[in-house]
Write an enzyme that holds these catalytic residues in place. Structure first.
Site, mmCIF file in Angstrom:
data_model
loop_
_atom_site.group_PDB
_atom_site.id
_atom_site.type_symbol
_atom_site.label_atom_id
_atom_site.label_comp_id
_atom_site.label_asym_id
_atom_site.label_seq_id
_atom_site.Cartn_x
_atom_site.Cartn_y
_atom_site.Cartn_z
ATOM 1 N N ALA A 175 0.867 -1.187 0.000
ATOM 2 C CA ALA A 175 0.000 0.000 0.000
ATOM 3 C C ALA A 175 0.907 1.241 0.000
ATOM 4 C CB ALA A 175 -0.955 0.000 1.189
ATOM 5 N N HIS B 228 6.940 5.884 1.434
ATOM 6 C CA HIS B 228 7.727 4.699 1.061
ATOM 7 C C HIS B 228 8.650 5.023 -0.115
ATOM 8 C CE1 HIS B 228 4.026 2.566 2.727
ATOM 9 N NE2 HIS B 228 4.991 2.050 3.440
#
Ligand code: PAF
Length: 283
Positions: free
Chosen positions: A36, A41
Site C-alpha cells: 500500500a 515509502h
C-alpha cells in the site's frame, strides 16, 4: 520504459535474483514494507537508490505483528499499483513472500526484544507488536542480507527497536531512519490514512500541529509535563482518544523530565473513529 523489478516469491528465487548482484560486488539496500505504498515509502526507496547499487523492496503484510482485534484482514493490499510504483522508482527486486513461505508449517521461533521495545509506548497498547516486527525483520535481513536497511522515522519506536536488534544480533548491516514525509497540512503519510472519513481527515493534522507547538515550547524552556497536558487537551478537543503523548529520550526512549535529560523526541498515538494514528517529532 523502466524495466520491471524481478518479483521473488520464494527464498530460493530471491537468492537466485540477488546472486549476480553479489558476484558483481555491488551493495544492496532493503526497504521493508507492508505494501500500500505512498510517497513516504517512495522517499525511502529514493534514499535506498542513493545509498546502494541495488534496491530490494519487501512487501509482506506480517500477520504476527497484528493482534486478533486489529486490522490485518482489512489492511490495504494493492500489489499491482505497488509494482507499478516500484517499476517507476527503478527498484531491482520485489520480495513478496506469502505467509506460508515466511512462516511455514511448524515455524516455532519468535524474537522477544527488550529495551526500547518495552518503553511503555506502542508496546503498552500493542504488546504483541515488536515481537512480530523483530521476528519478521530479522528474517527479512537474513533472507536479503542487505548492506543497508532503510526505515521511516514515522514508526520511531520501531526504528529504535530494529536498530538495537541488528546491533545485539551482530547482523552485518546498517539500519538507517529517514525523516517522515508529510501532507501539506502536516499529517504524516501512512497507509492507514486511507481509513479516515473526510471529517476525520480534516481533524488529523492536530497531531503534527501539537507535536510542533510542544517542541517549540519545550525548546523555549517550558515545563514538559505542562506542555504535554496542554497537548493532550488539544488533541482530545479535535475528536481523538489519546493513547499517549510523551517526551522521551530520543535514543533509549526512557522518560525525560527536563530538557537536560535529552535529546528529546515527542511521540503521540491517538485514535479517531476506527483509525489509530502515530506520529513523532524531535525537540
Ligand atoms: O513498518 C512496517 O511497514 C512494518 O512494521 C515492517 C517493518 C515492514 C515489518 O513488517
Amino acid at each position: 520504459m523502466a524495466k520491471s523489478p524481478i518479483v521473488a516469491r520464494t527464498v530460493l528465487s530471491l537468492r537466485q535474483a540477488l546472486r549476480p548482484y553479489r558476484r558483481a560486488g555491488g551493495t544492496i539496500a532493503l526497504v521493508p514494507t507492508m505494501g500500500a505504498l505512498h510517497a513516504g515509502h517512495l522517499r525511502l526507496v529514493a534514499e535506498a537508490r542513493k545509498r546502494a547499487d541495488r534496491v530490494v523492496v519487501s512487501i509482506f503484510v506480517n500477520p504476527t505483528q497484528f493482534a486478533p482485534h486489529e486490522d490485518f484482514g482489512s489492511y490495504p493490499r494493492r500489489f499491482a499499483a505497488d509494482r507499478a510504483a516500484l517499476t517507476a522508482a527503478k527498484v531491482d527486486v520485489i520480495w513478496a513472500p506469502t505467509a506460508a513461505v515466511m512462516y511455514p508449517q511448524g515455524f516455532a521461533t519468535r524474537i522477544a526484544p527488550e529495551g526500547a521495545a518495552l518503553a511503555g509506548l506502542e508496546d503498552r497498547f500493542r504488546p504483541h507488536f515488536f515481537g512480530g516486527v523483530c521476528t519478521v525483520v530479522a528474517k527479512l535481513f537474513l533472507q536479503v542480507q542487505p548492506d543497508i536497511a532503510i526505515f521511516g522515522q514515522k514508526d520511531y519506536q520501531q526504528l529504535r527497536v530494529v536498530t538495537q536488534m541488528a546491533k545485539d544480533l551482530d547482523l552485518p548491516l546498517k539500519v538507517t531512519g529517514i525523516p517522515t514525509v508529510r501532507e501539506r497540512d502536516g499529517l504524516a503519510l501512512s497507509s492507514r490514512n486511507a481509513y479516515l472519513s473526510p471529517d476525520e481527515r480534516a481533524a488529523a493534522p492536530v497531531l503534527s500541529r501539537v507535536l510542533k507547538a510542544s517542541a517549540a515550547r519545550i525548546k523555549r524552556g517550558e515545563a514538559i509535563a505542562a506542555v504535554m497536558t496542554d497537548g493532550v487537551g488539544e488533541i482530545v478537543r479535535a475528536g481523538f482518544a489519546v493513547d499517549y503523548l510523551e517526551a522521551r529520550h530520543a535514543l533509549t526512549l526512557a522518560p525525560v523530565k527536563t530538557r537536560k535529560d535529552g535529546p528529546i523526541r515527542l511521540l503521540v498515538a491517538a485514535k479517531i473513529g476506527k483509525t489509530r494514528l502515530i506520529d513523532n517529532m524531535a525537540v
